[in-house]
Design a protein around this motif. Structure first.
Motif, PDB file in Angstrom:
ATOM      1  N   THR A   3     -14.027   5.937  18.135  1.00  0.00           N
ATOM      2  CA  THR A   3     -14.447   4.935  17.056  1.00  0.00           C
ATOM      3  C   THR A   3     -13.333   4.135  16.696  1.00  0.00           C
ATOM      4  N   PRO A   4     -13.114   2.713  16.792  1.00  0.00           N
ATOM      5  CA  PRO A   4     -12.103   2.006  16.261  1.00  0.00           C
ATOM      6  C   PRO A   4     -11.821   2.264  14.690  1.00  0.00           C
ATOM      7  N   LEU A   5     -10.660   2.712  14.426  1.00  0.00           N
ATOM      8  CA  LEU A   5     -10.095   3.007  13.151  1.00  0.00           C
ATOM      9  C   LEU A   5      -9.059   2.185  12.637  1.00  0.00           C
ATOM     10  N   GLY A   6      -9.558   1.490  11.312  1.00  0.00           N
ATOM     11  CA  GLY A   6      -8.483   0.776  10.714  1.00  0.00           C
ATOM     12  C   GLY A   6      -8.220   0.960   9.329  1.00  0.00           C
ATOM     13  N   ILE A   7      -7.715   0.122   8.638  1.00  0.00           N
ATOM     14  CA  ILE A   7      -7.267   0.221   7.345  1.00  0.00           C
ATOM     15  C   ILE A   7      -7.483  -1.071   6.398  1.00  0.00           C
ATOM     16  N   LYS A  14      -0.269  -5.880  -4.948  1.00  0.00           N
ATOM     17  CA  LYS A  14       0.874  -5.736  -5.893  1.00  0.00           C
ATOM     18  C   LYS A  14       2.264  -4.891  -5.378  1.00  0.00           C
ATOM     19  N   ARG A  15       2.018  -4.466  -3.823  1.00  0.00           N
ATOM     20  CA  ARG A  15       3.103  -3.572  -3.409  1.00  0.00           C
ATOM     21  C   ARG A  15       3.550  -4.373  -1.958  1.00  0.00           C
ATOM     22  N   TRP A  16       2.819  -4.310  -1.051  1.00  0.00           N
ATOM     23  CA  TRP A  16       3.232  -4.622   0.209  1.00  0.00           C
ATOM     24  C   TRP A  16       2.362  -5.944   0.606  1.00  0.00           C
ATOM     25  N   VAL A  17       2.916  -7.244  -0.205  1.00  0.00           N
ATOM     26  CA  VAL A  17       1.885  -8.106  -0.257  1.00  0.00           C
ATOM     27  C   VAL A  17       1.975  -8.992   0.883  1.00  0.00           C
ATOM     28  N   THR A  18       3.119  -9.141   1.644  1.00  0.00           N
ATOM     29  CA  THR A  18       3.131 -10.155   2.608  1.00  0.00           C
ATOM     30  C   THR A  18       3.098  -9.626   4.178  1.00  0.00           C
ATOM     31  N   PRO A  19       2.805 -10.373   5.268  1.00  0.00           N
ATOM     32  CA  PRO A  19       2.503  -9.768   6.418  1.00  0.00           C
ATOM     33  C   PRO A  19       3.774  -9.209   6.957  1.00  0.00           C
ATOM     34  N   SER A  20       4.974  -9.397   6.613  1.00  0.00           N
ATOM     35  CA  SER A  20       6.277  -8.849   6.997  1.00  0.00           C
ATOM     36  C   SER A  20       6.619  -7.706   6.310  1.00  0.00           C
ATOM     37  N   LEU A  21       5.527  -7.238   5.283  1.00  0.00           N
ATOM     38  CA  LEU A  21       5.925  -6.022   4.659  1.00  0.00           C
ATOM     39  C   LEU A  21       4.454  -4.967   5.271  1.00  0.00           C
ATOM     40  N   TRP A  22       3.436  -5.587   4.811  1.00  0.00           N
ATOM     41  CA  TRP A  22       2.279  -4.527   5.339  1.00  0.00           C
ATOM     42  C   TRP A  22       2.107  -4.427   6.920  1.00  0.00           C
ATOM     43  N   ALA A  23       2.388  -5.305   7.717  1.00  0.00           N
ATOM     44  CA  ALA A  23       2.056  -4.970   9.124  1.00  0.00           C
ATOM     45  C   ALA A  23       3.171  -3.963   9.690  1.00  0.00           C
ATOM     46  N   PRO A  24       4.344  -3.954   9.044  1.00  0.00           N
ATOM     47  CA  PRO A  24       5.239  -2.828   9.707  1.00  0.00           C
ATOM     48  C   PRO A  24       4.716  -1.424   8.995  1.00  0.00           C
ATOM     49  N   VAL A  25       4.383  -1.513   7.709  1.00  0.00           N
ATOM     50  CA  VAL A  25       3.625  -0.098   7.095  1.00  0.00           C
ATOM     51  C   VAL A  25       2.521   0.411   8.133  1.00  0.00           C
ATOM     52  N   VAL A  26       1.519  -0.668   8.433  1.00  0.00           N
ATOM     53  CA  VAL A  26       0.353  -0.329   9.070  1.00  0.00           C
ATOM     54  C   VAL A  26       0.601   0.459  10.424  1.00  0.00           C
ATOM     55  N   ARG A  27       1.522  -0.479  11.311  1.00  0.00           N
ATOM     56  CA  ARG A  27       1.923  -0.099  12.341  1.00  0.00           C
ATOM     57  C   ARG A  27       2.740   1.164  12.707  1.00  0.00           C
ATOM     58  N   ASP A  28       4.043   1.182  12.040  1.00  0.00           N
ATOM     59  CA  ASP A  28       4.932   2.127  12.154  1.00  0.00           C
ATOM     60  C   ASP A  28       4.681   3.325  11.233  1.00  0.00           C
ATOM     61  N   LEU A  30       1.578   4.157   9.406  1.00  0.00           N
ATOM     62  CA  LEU A  30       0.321   4.649   9.474  1.00  0.00           C
ATOM     63  C   LEU A  30      -0.205   4.935  10.940  1.00  0.00           C
ATOM     64  N   GLY A  31       0.715   4.280  11.768  1.00  0.00           N
ATOM     65  CA  GLY A  31       0.199   4.302  13.458  1.00  0.00           C
ATOM     66  C   GLY A  31      -0.950   3.727  13.579  1.00  0.00           C
ATOM     67  N   LEU A  32      -1.471   2.827  12.935  1.00  0.00           N
ATOM     68  CA  LEU A  32      -2.772   2.012  13.241  1.00  0.00           C
ATOM     69  C   LEU A  32      -2.558   0.480  13.844  1.00  0.00           C
ATOM     70  N   ASP A  33      -3.357   0.103  14.327  1.00  0.00           N
ATOM     71  CA  ASP A  33      -3.147  -1.331  14.929  1.00  0.00           C
ATOM     72  C   ASP A  33      -4.378  -2.189  14.467  1.00  0.00           C
ATOM     73  N   LEU A  34      -5.339  -1.892  13.544  1.00  0.00           N
ATOM     74  CA  LEU A  34      -6.383  -2.552  13.198  1.00  0.00           C
ATOM     75  C   LEU A  34      -6.364  -2.664  11.544  1.00  0.00           C
ATOM     76  N   VAL A  35      -6.560  -4.006  11.038  1.00  0.00           N
ATOM     77  CA  VAL A  35      -6.695  -3.998   9.495  1.00  0.00           C
ATOM     78  C   VAL A  35      -7.932  -4.910   8.673  1.00  0.00           C
ATOM     79  N   GLN A  36      -8.141  -4.613   7.761  1.00  0.00           N
ATOM     80  CA  GLN A  36      -9.203  -5.500   7.298  1.00  0.00           C
ATOM     81  C   GLN A  36      -8.400  -6.354   5.957  1.00  0.00           C
TER      82      GLN A  36
END
Length: 301
Positions: A3-7, A14-28, A30-36
Motif C-alpha cells: 500500500t502506498p504510504l505517506g504523511i 508552525k514548525r517545518w513550514v517551507t519545502p526546504s524544511l519539510w521535504a528533508p524531514v519527510v525523506r531523510d 521519516l524515510g517516506l517519499d509521499l506527502v499530502q
C-alpha cells in the motif's frame, strides 16, 4: 500489493513550514517519499506574487528531494470556519472562492488533487442536532461542488476529495450520505471522490460501539475512495495521535482490511497533530517511530 504510504504535513504546522524544511524531514528522517500538503502551511488568499514563488518551490520538491506531493488538503485553520454551510450565503461565497484559489495554487505547485471537509451548518440555540442538514443547504452545497469542479478543471486538477466527518452538522457523516453525495456530483467537470479517516468512521459516540467500523465505509464505498487518512485513536474522539500512543487502531489489521476490501492500491496518509508548545525533537522522534511502524505493516505485498 504494498500500500502506498505517506504523511499529511499537519505535523509541520508552525514548525517545518517551507519545502526546504519539510521535504528533508519527510525523506531523510521519516524515510517516506509521499506527502499530502496542508493549506495550514500556505494561505491561498496571500498575494499572488508570494503564492507563485511558494508554488514554484513545491513544484521542485520531487526532483530536488525525491518526494511526491500527491494532494493538498485544506488544513485545520480553514476547517475551523463553517465554510460552504455557513448560515450567511456571503460567507459561503467567500469559502467557495477560497477553494478556487487553493485549486489554482495547487495546480501551479504541481499538485493534481485537493480535498477536505466542505462545511458545517450552525448549531441550534437549544443544542438539539438533527439527523441531516436541511435539504436547501444540501442542494446549495452540491451546486457549489459542481461549480468548483469546473474551476478545478480549468486550473488543471484531476481529482477533488470530500472528507466525511463524524458530526451531524457536517456532510456527509454516514455511509449512505456519502453514497448519495457521490451520486449527486457524478459527472462533474473533475471527479469528486472520498478521503476517509480512520478516526472519523470509528467514532463510537456517534455511530455506536458495535457500528463504528471502517469495514462499513470500505465495503460500501470502495470505488469512490481515492485516499485514506490513518491515525491512532481510542474511538471516543477524533484524536489524531501518532502510533507511539496506545490506542485501538492496529496497523497490521488496518493493512489487512484495506487488502480485503480492494483498497490496497489507495494511498494512506498518516495524519497527526501536536500541541504547538511541544518540543520539536520529541515530535520528530514520535513521527519517525510511527512511520516505521506503519511501513512495516503496509509494506507487505
Amino acid at each position: 500489493m504494498a500500500t502506498p504510504l505517506g504523511i499529511n504535513l499537519s505535523f509541520c504546522v508552525k514548525r517545518w513550514v517551507t519545502p526546504s524544511l519539510w521535504a528533508p524531514v519527510v525523506r531523510d528522517r521519516l524515510g517516506l517519499d509521499l506527502v499530502q500538503f496542508s493549506f495550514d502551511l500556505v494561505d491561498p488568499t496571500w498575494p499572488d506574487e508570494i503564492l507563485d514563488d511558494l508554488a514554484a518551490e513545491i513544484a521542485a520538491v520531487p526532483e530536488r528531494h525525491g518526494v511526491t506531493v500527491h494532494s493538498a488538503f485544506i488544513g485545520l485553520a480553514h476547517y475551523t470556519f463553517n465554510q460552504m454551510l455557513h448560515p450567511d450565503p456571503r460567507v459561503r461565497d467567500i469559502a467557495e472562492r477560497w477553494l478556487g484559489r487553493a485549486y489554482r495554487f495547487a495546480a501551479k505547485a504541481g499538485i493534481a488533487r485537493v480535498g477536505g471537509p466542505l462545511g458545517a451548518i450552525a448549531s441550534r440555540v437549544d443544542g438539539a442536532e438533527a439527523e441531516a442538514i436541511p435539504p436547501a443547504d444540501y442542494d446549495d452545497l452540491i451546486a457549489r461542488m459542481r461549480r468548483l469542479a469546473v474551476v478545478a478543471a480549468e486550473a488543471g486538477l484531476t481529482e477533488l476529495y470530500v472528507e466525511p466527518t463524524p458530526m451531524r452538522r457536517e456532510w456527509p457523516w454516514t455511509v449512505e450520505q456519502a453514497r448519495t453525495m457521490t451520486a449527486d456530483v457524478a459527472g462533474s467537470a473533475v471527479p469528486w471522490r472520498l478521503c476517509v479517516d480512520w478516526g472519523h468512521g470509528t467514532f463510537e459516540p456517534l455511530y455506536g460501539r458495535y457500528r463504528a467500523r471502517m469495514e462499513d465505509w470500505f465495503e460500501a464505498l470502495a470505488p469512490e475512495i481515492g485516499a485514506v487518512h490513518i491515525q491512532q485513536t481510542d474511538f471516543q474522539y477524533d484524536r489524531h495521535w501518532d502510533f507511539t500512543e496506545a490506542g485501538a487502531v492496529d496497523p497490521t489489521a488496518a493493512a489487512d482490511l484495506l487488502a480485503r476490501t480492494g483498497l490496497a492500491d489507495r494511498p494512506v496518509f498518516l495524519e497527526v497533530f501536536y500541541p504547538f508548545e511541544r518540543d520539536d525533537r520529541s515530535i520528530l522522534e514520535a513521527v519517525a517511530r510511527s512511520a516505521a511502524i506503519l511501513k512495516t505493516a503496509f509494506s507487505r505485498g
